[in-house]
Design an enzyme around this catalytic site. Structure first.
Site, PDB file in Angstrom:
ATOM      1  CB  SER A 261      -4.347   5.897  -9.756  1.00 47.03           C
ATOM      2  OG  SER A 261      -3.799   4.728  -9.350  1.00 47.03           O
ATOM      3  CG  HIS A 402      -1.444   3.584 -13.936  1.00 50.53           C
ATOM      4  ND1 HIS A 402      -2.671   4.019 -13.839  1.00 50.53           N
ATOM      5  CD2 HIS A 402      -1.392   4.428 -12.305  1.00 50.53           C
ATOM      6  CE1 HIS A 402      -3.148   4.254 -12.415  1.00 50.53           C
ATOM      7  NE2 HIS A 402      -2.550   3.868 -12.073  1.00 50.53           N
TER       8      HIS A 402
HETATM    9  C1  GTR Z   1      -2.323   0.487  -7.158  1.00 47.51           C
HETATM   10  C2  GTR Z   1      -3.882   0.188  -6.956  1.00 47.51           C
HETATM   11  C3  GTR Z   1      -4.857   0.659  -8.067  1.00 47.51           C
HETATM   12  C4  GTR Z   1      -4.134   2.080  -7.898  1.00 47.51           C
HETATM   13  C5  GTR Z   1      -3.204   2.731  -8.271  1.00 47.51           C
HETATM   14  C6  GTR Z   1      -2.257   4.073  -7.489  1.00 47.51           C
HETATM   15  O1  GTR Z   1      -1.251  -0.034  -6.635  1.00 47.51           O
HETATM   16  O2  GTR Z   1      -3.558  -1.578  -6.790  1.00 47.51           O
HETATM   17  O3  GTR Z   1      -5.960  -0.025  -7.466  1.00 47.51           O
HETATM   18  O4  GTR Z   1      -4.935   2.870  -7.160  1.00 47.51           O
HETATM   19  O5  GTR Z   1      -2.467   2.172  -6.754  1.00 47.51           O
HETATM   20  O6  GTR Z   1      -3.187   5.202  -6.674  1.00 47.51           O
HETATM   21  O7  GTR Z   1      -1.459   4.840  -8.227  1.00 47.51           O
END
Ligand code: GTR
Length: 424
Positions: A261, A402
């Site tokens: 991420s 995710h």
């Molecule tokens: C979210 C962000 C993403 C990603 C994520 C993370 O809120 O919008 O770009 O980086 O966090 O790091 O878990």
């Protein structure tokens, strides 16, 4: 509108409601856009061999990403020192060696410290390793009671039982499912991890962390073309590599940098700005990572710069809702890593990160790998779920959300073994 359900509640609460942004999740609504060609210079010259790439195109692209996207590192450290805090020959029920090493980075009479936790295969010396940051402290990746709890600032998180910005014993082992330590060890690799908040606290305040060391008197924030947090985290990855170059237990020519991420974005920039890494893995890095910005699918530049104003350099804000003005796109970030192998991974339910945009980036970066005679992605058709591509530009998409799963690690271990030509 579908909401970004794949985030953990913690991220959702601590960032902001994305409902205020008009997020596109429909492929049919993706507008036409011009994707800049990695093999044509800004002045329109065609690049057809490695020396033209290395002497003309790569430097101008790198300079663009430095000044307009992630930000330049303003100078060099005065010194870096390393201290072994602890080691054990029989960690993880006798399956691994454990080391905890403190790194101190100093400049202008100021310093920061961070701790690298390492689990290494027992019977090997100079081992290849995966290096990756964790979100809530080294002690969250394992139940091992000897892993030191960092005292650095942390984001509050209900899931991790953090309420006063302090990491806590209560989250020991809670992120174990994201780190397939045993598989990594069995695959012939060691694992090294660092709590990312020790490099730069993840908040809109650039007066602390690594940035602070580099300020002139009375300076409180970086210049418009200077680094945000992502570039600071990338710098931290390189500082860890400086340490590995001095540790006989690690093969410093076989360090694969990994991130999930936001930390996947940092891993990609680390691979672009430091060519010593042997491989780079972006797990669900999305916007500002592997995903093409010009598609405006899921998270966009405007959204990311508004939610996380400290991640990129201030110049990057010029491109909020203005992607056409951007002379590059993220596939060119991947080309800056070439010829070092790079792996991009997506998850089907992670539409916020735009899996198709991540795949297309890997595909369009492949022309530069081809210059180096390295195999990349041959077709612009996305592979089926769980059909990994393990070439020098690697890719997979798996079912689910995710996250980082055992499936992801199984692919990274296999791929790294292949591209680093181990076990041959
Ligand atoms: C979210 C962000 C993403 C990603 C994520 C993370 O809120 O919008 O770009 O980086 O966090 O790091 O878990």
């Amino acid at each position: 509108m579908k909401t970004a359900v794949h985030f953990s509640i913690f991220l959702f609460v601590c960032t902001m409601s994305f409902a205020q942004f008009d997020t596109n999740y429909e492929e049919s609504q993706v507008r036409e856009f011009n994707l800049p060609n990695p093999l044509t210079t800004f002045a329109g010259e065609k690049i057809s061999n490695i020396s033209e790439w290395s002497e003309k195109r790569r430097p101008e692209l790198f300079e663009f990403f430095e000044n307009q996207v992630y930000g330049k590192v303003p100078g060099k450290l005065d010194s870096a020192s390393f201290k072994l805090l602890e080691e054990n020959e029989n960690a993880l029920n006798g399956k691994a060696r454990r080391k905890q090493v403190e790194v101190t980075l100093s400049k202008n009479e100021k310093s920061i410290r961070f701790t690298i936790l390492m689990f290494l295969p027992k019977k090997s010396s100079a081992t290849p390793i995966f290096l990756g940051y964790n979100f809530f402290g080294n002690h969250t990746i394992t139940n091992d009671a000897n892993v030191i709890v960092s005292e650095a600032w942390a984001m509050n998180s209900e899931e991790m039982h953090i309420s006063d910005h302090r990491l806590t014993e209560a989250s020991r082992g809670l992120r174990g499912h994201r780190w397939a330590i045993e598989k990594i060890l069995e695959g012939g690799f060691g694992l090294a991890t660092i709590y990312y908040g020790e490099i730069d606290p993840d908040k809109y305040d650039l007066s602390d962390g690594l940035h602070e060391l580099f300020y002139e008197k009375r300076q409180e924030r970086p210049k418009n073309n200077e680094w945000g947090s992502l570039a600071a985290w990338a710098f931290g990855y390189s500082s860890a590599l400086d340490y590995f170059e001095q540790d006989r237990d690690v093969d410093p020519t076989k360090v694969v940098v990994f991130g999930h991420s936001r930390l996947g974005k940092a891993a990609l920039w680390a691979g672009a700005s430091d060519q010593r890494f042997a491989g780079v893995i972006s797990n669900a890095s999305g916007c500002g990572g592997a995903a093409l910005s010009k598609r405006r699918f899921g998270e966009t530049i405007n959204v990311i710069n508004t939610s996380f104003p400290h991640w990129f350099c201030r110049n990057f804000k010029k491109y909020n809702n203005n992607e056409e003005a951007l002379a590059v796109d993220q596939h060119q970030l991947l080309t800056l890593i070439a010829p070092t192998p790079v792996y991009v991974a997506s998850a089907q339910d992670d539409q916020w990160a735009d899996p198709k945009g991540e795949f297309l980036s890997a595909y369009h970066a492949s022309t530069v790998y081809a210059l180096f005679n390295k195999k990349g992605i041959a077709t612009n058709q996305m592979p089926e779920l769980h059909t990994p591509i393990h070439t020098a530009v690697g890719y997979h998409i798996r079912a689910g959300k995710h996250d980082v799963t055992d499936y992801d690690w199984e692919q990274y271990i296999k791929w790294a073994n292949e591209v680093l030509e181990l076990n041959q």
